[in-house]
Design an enzyme around this catalytic site. Sequence first.
Site, PDB file in Angstrom:
ATOM      1  N   TYR A   1       0.869  -1.184   0.000  1.00 24.90           N
ATOM      2  CA  TYR A   1       0.000   0.000   0.000  1.00 24.90           C
ATOM      3  C   TYR A   1       0.898   1.224   0.000  1.00 24.90           C
ATOM      4  O   TYR A   1       1.569   1.514   0.985  1.00 24.90           O
ATOM      5  CB  TYR A   1      -0.909  -0.044   1.221  1.00 24.90           C
ATOM      6  CG  TYR A   1      -1.932   1.072   1.337  1.00 24.90           C
ATOM      7  CD1 TYR A   1      -2.222   1.931   0.284  1.00 24.90           C
ATOM      8  CD2 TYR A   1      -2.632   1.244   2.531  1.00 24.90           C
ATOM      9  CE1 TYR A   1      -3.166   2.934   0.401  1.00 24.90           C
ATOM     10  CE2 TYR A   1      -3.584   2.245   2.659  1.00 24.90           C
ATOM     11  CZ  TYR A   1      -3.843   3.088   1.599  1.00 24.90           C
ATOM     12  OH  TYR A   1      -4.775   4.085   1.721  1.00 24.90           O
TER      13      TYR A   1
ATOM     14  N   LYS B   1      -1.616  -1.571  -3.859  1.00 26.53           N
ATOM     15  CA  LYS B   1      -2.676  -0.564  -3.865  1.00 26.53           C
ATOM     16  C   LYS B   1      -1.986   0.783  -4.027  1.00 26.53           C
ATOM     17  O   LYS B   1      -1.270   1.237  -3.139  1.00 26.53           O
ATOM     18  CB  LYS B   1      -3.474  -0.591  -2.555  1.00 26.53           C
ATOM     19  CG  LYS B   1      -4.536   0.505  -2.470  1.00 26.53           C
ATOM     20  CD  LYS B   1      -5.215   0.548  -1.116  1.00 26.53           C
ATOM     21  CE  LYS B   1      -6.178   1.734  -1.028  1.00 26.53           C
ATOM     22  NZ  LYS B   1      -6.807   1.849   0.315  1.00 26.53           N
TER      23      LYS B   1
END
Length: 302
Positions: free
Chosen positions: A138, A166
């Site tokens: 992330y 992500k």
Amino acid sequence: MTAADLFGTNLVAMVTPMNPDGSISLPGLTSLVDHLLTTGADGLVVAGTTGEAPTLTDAETTQLIQAVATQANGRAKVIAGIGTYDTATTTHRAHAAEAAGADGLLLVTPYYSKPTQAGLLAHCRAVADATTLPVMLYDVPHRTGLALSPTTIAELATHPHIHAIKDAKGDLPEAMTLMATTSLAYYCGIDDLNLPYLAAGATGLVSVTANLTAGPNAALLDAIRTSDLPTAQALHRSQIPTTTALTATSQGAPNTKAALAELGVIPHATVRLPLIEGQLSASELRTLAATANALFAAGTPQ
């Protein structure tokens, strides 16, 4: 096995329903999971930023993962947010998430401590080594204060447990280069950029707005898969007012919870400090709820 098989493609960054006293609302959680699965989600991100992870205890995080995994019952992948600024704590949370029934891990870069790229590389590798679960990195530098460099991302992409990222950095040229040069699957983590990321080759979405609009996101993914650009454009544009309203005053959790409570999906809009409720006027909330209701009910452009 592809990243879509491991994580899904239409992922929702779930809010954490809470009672007025701040405790977790298990009935609210059950209702929310059913709502998301009914409206098209195939991945549920638990205890992420939108889930107010910094305010959750380890016991509460385990409770959330277990409850969502039980309720989903194989109908969607359950991805657990585990990242902290301490490698030992993050590794402990990875083990706990695996034991609680998570299908994958969402690993945010350490925040506040600002390690070097070498430190980021060592941290992510250590956490990925800790379990057999697939890991989604992330990258969200506007929150953590530090971005994963392209070189670090490329090196992490060679780890056997790291399959996806992500991307909330929003650097589309960088993302397109890494999509072309690594095996890493990209998931858009900025709802405003869902369409351009998917058009550029992203595997899927990790969406805050999808708490309200998982149906249109599913339709958007289908439109991209079938090369139906006009439909994809219309679907993306139809969500802009909702996305803007959810994030206009804060991060997405308070307004998303308020809209879900207005729609009767969760019983209360409670958030924990330092987040606060009541950021939308009554008329703004009604408008947001009505717009979102029309979107997820129809699953088509409005």
